[in-house]
Design an enzyme around this catalytic site. Structure first.
Site, short mmCIF file in Angstrom:
data_model
loop_
_atom_site.label_atom_id
_atom_site.label_comp_id
_atom_site.label_asym_id
_atom_site.label_seq_id
_atom_site.Cartn_x
_atom_site.Cartn_y
_atom_site.Cartn_z
N MET A 133 9.21 0.23 -6.95
CA MET A 133 9.21 1.32 -5.96
C MET A 133 9.85 2.58 -6.50
O MET A 133 9.54 3.68 -6.05
CB MET A 133 9.92 0.87 -4.69
CG MET A 133 9.06 0.01 -3.80
SD MET A 133 9.89 -0.39 -2.24
CE MET A 133 10.67 -1.94 -2.65
N VAL B 211 0.89 -1.16 0.00
CA VAL B 211 0.00 0.00 0.00
C VAL B 211 0.93 1.21 0.00
O VAL B 211 1.85 1.27 0.82
CB VAL B 211 -0.93 0.03 1.23
CG1 VAL B 211 -1.86 1.25 1.15
CG2 VAL B 211 -1.76 -1.25 1.34
N HIS C 61 -6.09 -9.54 -11.65
CA HIS C 61 -5.45 -10.60 -12.43
C HIS C 61 -5.60 -11.89 -11.62
O HIS C 61 -6.36 -11.92 -10.67
CB HIS C 61 -3.98 -10.26 -12.71
CG HIS C 61 -3.22 -9.73 -11.54
ND1 HIS C 61 -3.12 -8.38 -11.27
CD2 HIS C 61 -2.53 -10.34 -10.56
CE1 HIS C 61 -2.39 -8.19 -10.18
NE2 HIS C 61 -2.02 -9.36 -9.73
N ASN C 62 -4.94 -12.95 -12.02
CA ASN C 62 -5.10 -14.25 -11.33
C ASN C 62 -6.57 -14.63 -11.24
O ASN C 62 -7.12 -14.83 -10.15
CB ASN C 62 -4.48 -14.21 -9.93
CG ASN C 62 -2.97 -14.15 -9.96
OD1 ASN C 62 -2.36 -14.01 -11.01
ND2 ASN C 62 -2.35 -14.23 -8.80
N HIS D 279 0.66 -7.20 -16.13
CA HIS D 279 0.13 -6.76 -14.83
C HIS D 279 1.17 -5.99 -14.03
O HIS D 279 0.91 -5.59 -12.90
CB HIS D 279 -0.40 -7.96 -14.03
CG HIS D 279 0.64 -8.72 -13.26
ND1 HIS D 279 1.83 -9.14 -13.80
CD2 HIS D 279 0.65 -9.16 -11.97
CE1 HIS D 279 2.52 -9.79 -12.88
NE2 HIS D 279 1.83 -9.82 -11.77
N GLY E 214 7.23 -7.06 -14.09
CA GLY E 214 7.71 -8.44 -14.13
C GLY E 214 9.10 -8.55 -13.54
O GLY E 214 9.89 -7.60 -13.57
#
EC number: 6.5.1.8
Length: 466
Positions: free
Chosen positions: A372, A227, A336-337, A393, A396
């Site tokens: 980050m 978060v 996703h997933n 997504h 990677g």
């Protein structure tokens, strides 16, 4: 007991040597079956032996029936590899390519695509998209079912973050929880309708999962889940968010369905492997037919886990918006997933699995994070048929977690973050920015898949860890 049947009795009936005899004898020791006369027990076993397939969903006899099915009929051969599209092949490791090629040999496979952030995973590679015919593959969905991104945009200028770093840091510490440690205290918990869903009582496997789900709701997982506060830069004046071009404070979260999703994935993968025995290189791609009871159960449990993951994000953003004293101007959420029932360009209905891939149908909004120290992108899908209306997504991984721990030191990572002006709470070297691919190169490889509406640049990040 004189009434007790033995192994030789079952052999005389025609039971083959092996697990079926032991399983049947064990079942006959159950209280309600033990009361039957030996004659009635033999009649029951003859019926089971005559047609095991009719007992595959029977509460008492499903395992014995499965063991009685002839082994050759339970083994499934791979077929010739079907073609699939690859985006950004120069950024994809060979292990992910090999996994995708195996998935394209499944008899149920219809189409596939590999995203530029793809890397090796279990079963389908992360970044893999697979369309199947009336079948769902639990490990092509993934363990963290319904993992997703959620972004809130606030009407605050970037200087709010720069001038109030410690205050914003404390908001994250007070209002988020990570990993398997204790969730929120009783007085801090928020209710959500997802916890009252009928699936928790209608699906036997889920009946003891409601308590853990209630304990973990509103929390985030470990690993690459986060978060973070950052700066949103809206670039497209025609964006669907209704937010003018400019810079704003944003809140971005990444997490999934916690223990609920993991338990669903592991349970139904085991069931799939029992009924769908594939060669060793494809064993994690075992599927469940959507016409089977187990397939229908998994589909319902998967959708519950996805909705639960969404509820967790809603509570994270609700808590932090309230603590910030601001209502968001706009929100974007994508997952996703997961597996979706969709139609291909030729009209065929298929089950599209996106394991670590973002839905990108025409006009669909999403967030593709970088790392980050690199921006994420707010995108609009273009509905590209070759990618099965999908995009990456994230950036990677360029390094596995093991390699990152071997090659990077904590001091080196902290120094790198400091150079980029990032305040990190928790985290580990396995999630270092250096362990990820270049998000700009990844985005360059999927220009035909998405349009960019804006960016999100992290500033204050919280992850699992002290």
């Amino acid at each position: 007991m004189a009434n007790q049947l033995r192994g030789n009795d079952l052999r005389q009936l025609g039971f083959p040597e092996g697990r079926a005899i032991g399983l049947a004898l064990a079942q006959l020791q159950r209280k309600h079956l033990k009361k039957l006369s030996q004659t009635d027990q033999l009649v029951l076993l003859k019926s089971l032996l005559a047609d095991p397939s009719t007992y595959l969903t029977h509460l008492d006899w499903s395992h014995t029936a499965a063991a009685l099915l002839p082994a050759p009929s339970r083994h499934i051969a791979l077929t010739e590899r079907k073609p699939y599209a690859v985006f950004g092949p120069e950024y994809i490791e060979q292990g992910a390519i090999h996994q995708m090629e195996t998935a394209m040999k499944l008899p149920v496979t219809v189409a596939g695509a590999l995203m530029p952030d793809a890397h090796h995973g279990y079963g389908l590679p992360i970044g893999g998209v697979l369309a199947t015919d009336n079948a769902v593959i639990p490990y092509a969905v993934g363990v963290d079912i319904g993992c997703r991104m959620a972004l809130s945009v606030f009407a605050l200028p970037p200087r709010h973050l720069e001038q109030r770093v410690q205050e914003m840091r404390k908001l994250l510490l007070d209002n988020t929880r990570f990993g398997n440690r204790q969730g929120f205290q009783r007085g801090q918990k928020l209710d959500h309708a997802v916890l009252e869903r009928d699936e928790f009582s209608n699906i036997a496997f889920l009946r003891n999962k409601q308590g853990t789900a209630a304990e973990q709701i509103g929390t985030s997982g470990s690993g690459n889940h986060f978060v973070e506060w950052g700066i949103v830069d809206i670039l497209d004046p025609q964006n669907e968010l209704g937010v003018p071009v400019g810079q704003y404070v944003g809140l971005l979260s990444h997490s999934g369905s916690r223990g609920l999703g993991a338990s669903v994935a592991n349970h139904y993968t085991k069931l799939a492997k029992d009924v769908c025995q594939l060669p060793s290189e494809a064993q994690h791609l075992a599927w469940l037919s959507l016409e089977s009871e187990a397939g229908q159960e998994y589909w319902a449990a998967m959708n519950l886990a996805g909705d639960y993951a969404s509820a967790c994000h809603h509570q994270i953003h609700q808590r932090l918006a309230k603590a910030l004293g601001e209502r968001p101007l706009a929100k974007v959420e994508n997952h996703h997933n997961f597996a979706w029932k969709e139609r291909l360009a030729d009209g065929r209905e298929v089950v599209v699995h996106r394991k670590g891939a973002t839905p990108a149908s025409a006009g669909v909004l999403g967030v593709i994070p970088g790392s980050m120290t690199a921006p994420g992108f707010i995108v609009r899908g273009r509905g590209n048929a070759d990618s099965l209306a999908s995009a990456s997504h994230g950036a990677g991984r360029a390094m596995s977690r093991t390699r990152a721990k071997q090659e990077l030191s904590e001091a080196e990572v902290r120094r790198y973050l400091q150079q980029h002006g990032i305040e990190l709470i928790g985290g580990g070297v396995d999630e270092a920015p250096q362990a990820y691919k270049d998000i700009h190169a990844v985005m360059q490889s999927q220009q035909e898949l998405v349009d960019v509406l804006g960016t999100f640049t992290p500033r204050i990040v919280r992850m699992d860890g002290a």
